[in-house]
Design a protein around this motif. Structure first.
Motif, PDB file in Angstrom:
ATOM      1  N   SER A  35      37.221 -31.652  -3.915  1.00 26.85           N
ATOM      2  CA  SER A  35      36.610 -32.875  -4.434  1.00 26.85           C
ATOM      3  C   SER A  35      37.517 -34.073  -4.149  1.00 26.85           C
ATOM      4  O   SER A  35      38.730 -33.934  -4.019  1.00 26.85           O
ATOM      5  CB  SER A  35      36.357 -32.747  -5.934  1.00 26.85           C
ATOM      6  N   LEU A  39      35.392 -41.391  -0.943  1.00 29.47           N
ATOM      7  CA  LEU A  39      35.261 -40.929   0.441  1.00 29.47           C
ATOM      8  C   LEU A  39      35.242 -42.143   1.356  1.00 29.47           C
ATOM      9  O   LEU A  39      34.511 -43.101   1.090  1.00 29.47           O
ATOM     10  CB  LEU A  39      33.949 -40.151   0.595  1.00 29.47           C
ATOM     11  N   ILE A  66      33.180 -37.098  -5.411  1.00 29.12           N
ATOM     12  CA  ILE A  66      32.637 -36.603  -4.151  1.00 29.12           C
ATOM     13  C   ILE A  66      32.935 -35.113  -4.040  1.00 29.12           C
ATOM     14  O   ILE A  66      34.074 -34.693  -4.250  1.00 29.12           O
ATOM     15  CB  ILE A  66      33.271 -37.333  -2.936  1.00 29.12           C
ATOM     16  N   GLU A  67      31.920 -34.337  -3.714  1.00 32.00           N
ATOM     17  CA  GLU A  67      32.089 -32.907  -3.469  1.00 32.00           C
ATOM     18  C   GLU A  67      32.351 -32.705  -1.981  1.00 32.00           C
ATOM     19  O   GLU A  67      31.586 -33.179  -1.139  1.00 32.00           O
ATOM     20  CB  GLU A  67      30.816 -32.166  -3.867  1.00 32.00           C
ATOM     21  N   VAL A  68      33.460 -32.033  -1.648  1.00 35.12           N
ATOM     22  CA  VAL A  68      33.761 -31.706  -0.254  1.00 35.12           C
ATOM     23  C   VAL A  68      33.082 -30.382   0.059  1.00 35.12           C
ATOM     24  O   VAL A  68      33.460 -29.338  -0.472  1.00 35.12           O
ATOM     25  CB  VAL A  68      35.283 -31.592  -0.010  1.00 35.12           C
ATOM     26  N   GLY A  90      33.763 -34.131   8.394  1.00 33.34           N
ATOM     27  CA  GLY A  90      33.337 -33.369   7.235  1.00 33.34           C
ATOM     28  C   GLY A  90      31.941 -33.698   6.766  1.00 33.34           C
ATOM     29  O   GLY A  90      31.309 -34.648   7.228  1.00 33.34           O
ATOM     30  N   PHE A  92      29.892 -34.101   2.987  1.00 32.98           N
ATOM     31  CA  PHE A  92      30.233 -34.411   1.611  1.00 32.98           C
ATOM     32  C   PHE A  92      28.974 -34.702   0.804  1.00 32.98           C
ATOM     33  O   PHE A  92      27.976 -35.171   1.346  1.00 32.98           O
ATOM     34  CB  PHE A  92      31.143 -35.655   1.566  1.00 32.98           C
ATOM     35  N   ASP A  94      27.623 -36.817  -2.725  1.00 36.04           N
ATOM     36  CA  ASP A  94      28.019 -37.788  -3.746  1.00 36.04           C
ATOM     37  C   ASP A  94      27.430 -37.404  -5.102  1.00 36.04           C
ATOM     38  O   ASP A  94      26.751 -36.377  -5.244  1.00 36.04           O
ATOM     39  CB  ASP A  94      27.669 -39.217  -3.324  1.00 36.04           C
ATOM     40  N   ASN A 109      41.235 -41.079   1.490  1.00 38.14           N
ATOM     41  CA  ASN A 109      40.454 -40.010   0.882  1.00 38.14           C
ATOM     42  C   ASN A 109      41.305 -39.230  -0.117  1.00 38.14           C
ATOM     43  O   ASN A 109      41.785 -38.128   0.171  1.00 38.14           O
ATOM     44  CB  ASN A 109      39.892 -39.095   1.978  1.00 38.14           C
TER      45      ASN A 109
END
Length: 145
Positions: A35, A39, A66-68, A90, A92, A94, A109
């Motif tokens: 996370s 981003l 933000i979820e990676v 990547g 991602f 939100d 980031n």
């Protein structure tokens, strides 16, 4: 090399530090999840002036959390300086579930809770990034060593 970056650590700087600490010069980021607080990415956009008709846009920032979902890329030496550099892309999510994807901007980031990654060193090859006349871009350029 397994990596777990702590809160506040910039993704690219943290991964670069791990490589420097382990003497890694040519590698891939095999996977990364976690996370981010925010981003910042760039994406390709049409550009009539560019040789290929595209260029990266100005950086776009999305506030977190933000979820990676996935980060992958290459770790190499910059031809002009010999410094270690990363080229990471990547996907991602939100806080509203909207997806974002693109090229990570260095220093922009920061990790929220954690970023768990695996770096795989590649032996027998020197990863470089060089200017390519045909595309007018800096391009990944592996060399057998």
């Amino acid at each position: 090399v397994p990596v777990s970056l702590l809160p506040g650590t910039d993704v690219m700087e943290g991964l670069k530090k791990v490589c420097n600490e382990n003497g890694i010069r040519s590698a891939i980021v095999q996977s990364a999840i976690g996370s981010l607080r925010k981003l910042t990415i760039q994406i390709l956009v049409p550009d009539e002036k560019a040789k290929l008709g595209v260029s990266y846009n100005d950086p776009v920032t999305v506030q977190g959390p933000i979820e990676v979902l996935s980060i992958q890329g290459v770790i190499f030496e910059a031809e002009e300086t010999g410094d270690l550099a990363l080229h990471l892309h990547g996907v991602f999510g939100d806080k509203e579930g909207k997806m974002h994807g693109g090229h990570l901007v260095p220093g922009e980031n920061p990790v929220l809770a954690t970023l768990d990654a695996v770096i795989a060193e590649i032996s027998g090859v020197r990863f470089m990034r060089r200017y390519d006349e045909e595309t007018a871009l800096l391009m990944f350029s592996p060399e057998m060593s």
